[in-house]
Design a protein around this motif. Structure first.
Motif, PDB file in Angstrom:
ATOM      1  N   LEU A  59       1.267  -1.302   0.027  1.00 43.88           N
ATOM      2  CA  LEU A  59       0.239  -0.089   0.149  1.00 43.88           C
ATOM      3  C   LEU A  59       1.203   1.620  -0.029  1.00 43.88           C
ATOM      4  O   LEU A  59       1.869   1.148   0.409  1.00 43.88           O
ATOM      5  CB  LEU A  59      -0.968   0.097   1.523  1.00 43.88           C
ATOM      6  CG  LEU A  59      -2.147   1.170   1.574  1.00 43.88           C
ATOM      7  CD1 LEU A  59      -3.376   1.052   0.495  1.00 43.88           C
ATOM      8  CD2 LEU A  59      -2.832   1.148   2.922  1.00 43.88           C
ATOM      9  N   GLN A  60       1.139   2.106  -0.942  1.00 39.04           N
ATOM     10  CA  GLN A  60       1.537   3.481  -0.576  1.00 39.04           C
ATOM     11  C   GLN A  60       0.608   4.800  -1.162  1.00 39.04           C
ATOM     12  O   GLN A  60      -0.530   4.950  -1.414  1.00 39.04           O
ATOM     13  CB  GLN A  60       2.645   3.554  -2.391  1.00 39.04           C
ATOM     14  CG  GLN A  60       3.404   1.924  -2.827  1.00 39.04           C
ATOM     15  CD  GLN A  60       4.377   2.453  -4.420  1.00 39.04           C
ATOM     16  OE1 GLN A  60       4.600   3.283  -4.584  1.00 39.04           O
ATOM     17  NE2 GLN A  60       3.771   1.446  -4.816  1.00 39.04           N
ATOM     18  N   VAL A  61       1.623   5.862  -1.058  1.00 40.98           N
ATOM     19  CA  VAL A  61       0.574   6.457  -0.706  1.00 40.98           C
ATOM     20  C   VAL A  61       1.022   7.964  -1.385  1.00 40.98           C
ATOM     21  O   VAL A  61       2.609   7.654  -1.558  1.00 40.98           O
ATOM     22  CB  VAL A  61       0.641   7.224   0.467  1.00 40.98           C
ATOM     23  CG1 VAL A  61       1.945   8.237   1.213  1.00 40.98           C
ATOM     24  CG2 VAL A  61      -0.523   9.094   1.434  1.00 40.98           C
ATOM     25  N   GLY A  62       0.221   8.541  -1.967  1.00 36.91           N
ATOM     26  CA  GLY A  62       0.934   9.942  -2.885  1.00 36.91           C
ATOM     27  C   GLY A  62       0.232  11.157  -4.009  1.00 36.91           C
ATOM     28  O   GLY A  62      -0.758  10.619  -2.750  1.00 36.91           O
ATOM     29  N   THR A  63       0.364  11.905  -3.480  1.00 38.59           N
ATOM     30  CA  THR A  63      -0.381  12.637  -4.567  1.00 38.59           C
ATOM     31  C   THR A  63      -0.561  13.114  -6.132  1.00 38.59           C
ATOM     32  O   THR A  63       0.454  12.698  -6.424  1.00 38.59           O
ATOM     33  CB  THR A  63       0.600  14.187  -3.657  1.00 38.59           C
ATOM     34  OG1 THR A  63       0.899  14.320  -2.869  1.00 38.59           O
ATOM     35  CG2 THR A  63      -0.190  15.468  -4.330  1.00 38.59           C
ATOM     36  N   VAL A  64      -1.902  12.927  -6.205  1.00 37.07           N
ATOM     37  CA  VAL A  64      -1.742  13.162  -7.355  1.00 37.07           C
ATOM     38  C   VAL A  64      -1.643  14.594  -8.358  1.00 37.07           C
ATOM     39  O   VAL A  64      -2.012  15.288  -7.854  1.00 37.07           O
ATOM     40  CB  VAL A  64      -3.655  13.243  -7.480  1.00 37.07           C
ATOM     41  CG1 VAL A  64      -4.439  13.418  -9.536  1.00 37.07           C
ATOM     42  CG2 VAL A  64      -4.268  11.724  -7.372  1.00 37.07           C
ATOM     43  N   ALA A  75     -10.212  11.015  -8.546  1.00 32.43           N
ATOM     44  CA  ALA A  75      -9.479  11.368  -7.299  1.00 32.43           C
ATOM     45  C   ALA A  75      -9.766  12.457  -8.110  1.00 32.43           C
ATOM     46  O   ALA A  75      -9.642  12.452  -9.414  1.00 32.43           O
ATOM     47  CB  ALA A  75      -7.810  10.552  -6.710  1.00 32.43           C
ATOM     48  N   ALA A  76      -8.909  13.789  -8.018  1.00 34.98           N
ATOM     49  CA  ALA A  76      -8.462  14.899  -8.194  1.00 34.98           C
ATOM     50  C   ALA A  76      -7.407  15.562  -8.377  1.00 34.98           C
ATOM     51  O   ALA A  76      -6.439  15.231  -7.067  1.00 34.98           O
ATOM     52  CB  ALA A  76     -10.443  15.854  -7.384  1.00 34.98           C
ATOM     53  N   VAL A  77      -6.662  16.344  -8.661  1.00 32.14           N
ATOM     54  CA  VAL A  77      -5.353  16.739  -8.888  1.00 32.14           C
ATOM     55  C   VAL A  77      -5.344  18.094  -7.668  1.00 32.14           C
ATOM     56  O   VAL A  77      -6.007  17.944  -6.636  1.00 32.14           O
ATOM     57  CB  VAL A  77      -5.942  17.910 -10.342  1.00 32.14           C
ATOM     58  CG1 VAL A  77      -4.008  18.499  -9.196  1.00 32.14           C
ATOM     59  CG2 VAL A  77      -5.193  17.129 -11.396  1.00 32.14           C
ATOM     60  N   ASN A  78      -3.938  17.106  -7.191  1.00 35.16           N
ATOM     61  CA  ASN A  78      -3.543  18.112  -5.608  1.00 35.16           C
ATOM     62  C   ASN A  78      -4.036  16.660  -4.343  1.00 35.16           C
ATOM     63  O   ASN A  78      -3.857  17.053  -3.511  1.00 35.16           O
ATOM     64  CB  ASN A  78      -4.025  18.829  -5.355  1.00 35.16           C
ATOM     65  CG  ASN A  78      -2.798  19.996  -5.993  1.00 35.16           C
ATOM     66  OD1 ASN A  78      -2.065  19.640  -6.784  1.00 35.16           O
ATOM     67  ND2 ASN A  78      -3.819  21.041  -7.400  1.00 35.16           N
ATOM     68  N   ASP A  79      -4.801  15.772  -4.842  1.00 31.05           N
ATOM     69  CA  ASP A  79      -5.540  14.627  -3.779  1.00 31.05           C
ATOM     70  C   ASP A  79      -4.331  13.596  -2.947  1.00 31.05           C
ATOM     71  O   ASP A  79      -3.749  13.461  -4.471  1.00 31.05           O
ATOM     72  CB  ASP A  79      -6.300  14.021  -3.985  1.00 31.05           C
ATOM     73  CG  ASP A  79      -7.831  14.184  -4.388  1.00 31.05           C
ATOM     74  OD1 ASP A  79      -7.966  16.086  -3.996  1.00 31.05           O
ATOM     75  OD2 ASP A  79      -9.313  14.487  -4.848  1.00 31.05           O
ATOM     76  N   ARG A  80      -4.096  13.508  -1.786  1.00 33.96           N
ATOM     77  CA  ARG A  80      -3.353  12.726  -0.389  1.00 33.96           C
ATOM     78  C   ARG A  80      -4.198  11.671  -1.483  1.00 33.96           C
ATOM     79  O   ARG A  80      -5.056  11.012  -0.932  1.00 33.96           O
ATOM     80  CB  ARG A  80      -2.631  13.053  -0.202  1.00 33.96           C
ATOM     81  CG  ARG A  80      -1.668  14.203  -0.289  1.00 33.96           C
ATOM     82  CD  ARG A  80      -1.298  14.513   0.945  1.00 33.96           C
ATOM     83  NE  ARG A  80      -0.446  13.335   2.020  1.00 33.96           N
ATOM     84  CZ  ARG A  80       1.173  12.921   1.648  1.00 33.96           C
ATOM     85  NH1 ARG A  80       1.621  13.336   0.361  1.00 33.96           N
ATOM     86  NH2 ARG A  80       1.018  12.019   2.308  1.00 33.96           N
ATOM     87  N   ALA A 101      -6.072   9.682   1.138  1.00 35.52           N
ATOM     88  CA  ALA A 101      -5.204   9.631   2.836  1.00 35.52           C
ATOM     89  C   ALA A 101      -4.885  11.125   3.560  1.00 35.52           C
ATOM     90  O   ALA A 101      -5.390  12.381   2.110  1.00 35.52           O
ATOM     91  CB  ALA A 101      -3.446   9.112   2.708  1.00 35.52           C
ATOM     92  N   PRO A 102      -4.961  10.951   4.629  1.00 37.55           N
ATOM     93  CA  PRO A 102      -3.927  12.283   5.545  1.00 37.55           C
ATOM     94  C   PRO A 102      -3.711  13.144   4.990  1.00 37.55           C
ATOM     95  O   PRO A 102      -2.261  12.515   4.141  1.00 37.55           O
ATOM     96  CB  PRO A 102      -4.399  12.060   6.848  1.00 37.55           C
ATOM     97  CG  PRO A 102      -4.251   9.679   6.338  1.00 37.55           C
ATOM     98  CD  PRO A 102      -3.955   9.466   5.511  1.00 37.55           C
TER      99      PRO A 102
END
Length: 76
Positions: free
Chosen positions: A20-25, A49-54, A66-67
């Protein structure tokens, strides 16, 4: 009773699950999001997701939001 199993299922049981990974769109094109990872890499994932969503994503699929917490990179 025979204990024959599917060889493919046995092989899949030996392989680890995708992490499981986390990142910013950073962009979305044709339903595929480009997700920037904390280390600077970019991955592609499908999902809502939308742009700038984590987001959390695994194996090329966005699993959810993601928080926005500070990220601490640790070199091993």
């Amino acid at each position: 009773m025979s204990l024959l199993r599917n060889p493919y299922q046995l092989l899949r049981g030996l392989l680890p699950d995708a992490p499981l990974q986390v990142g910013t769109v950073v962009s979305i094109t044709g339903g595929v999001a480009s997700v920037q990872l904390p280390g600077g890499g970019v991955a592609q994932a499908r999902g809502e997701a939308a742009v700038n969503d984590r987001v959390y994503f695994r194996d090329g699929v966005i699993e959810g939001p993601a928080p926005s917490l500070p990220i601490e990179l640790i070199e091993v």
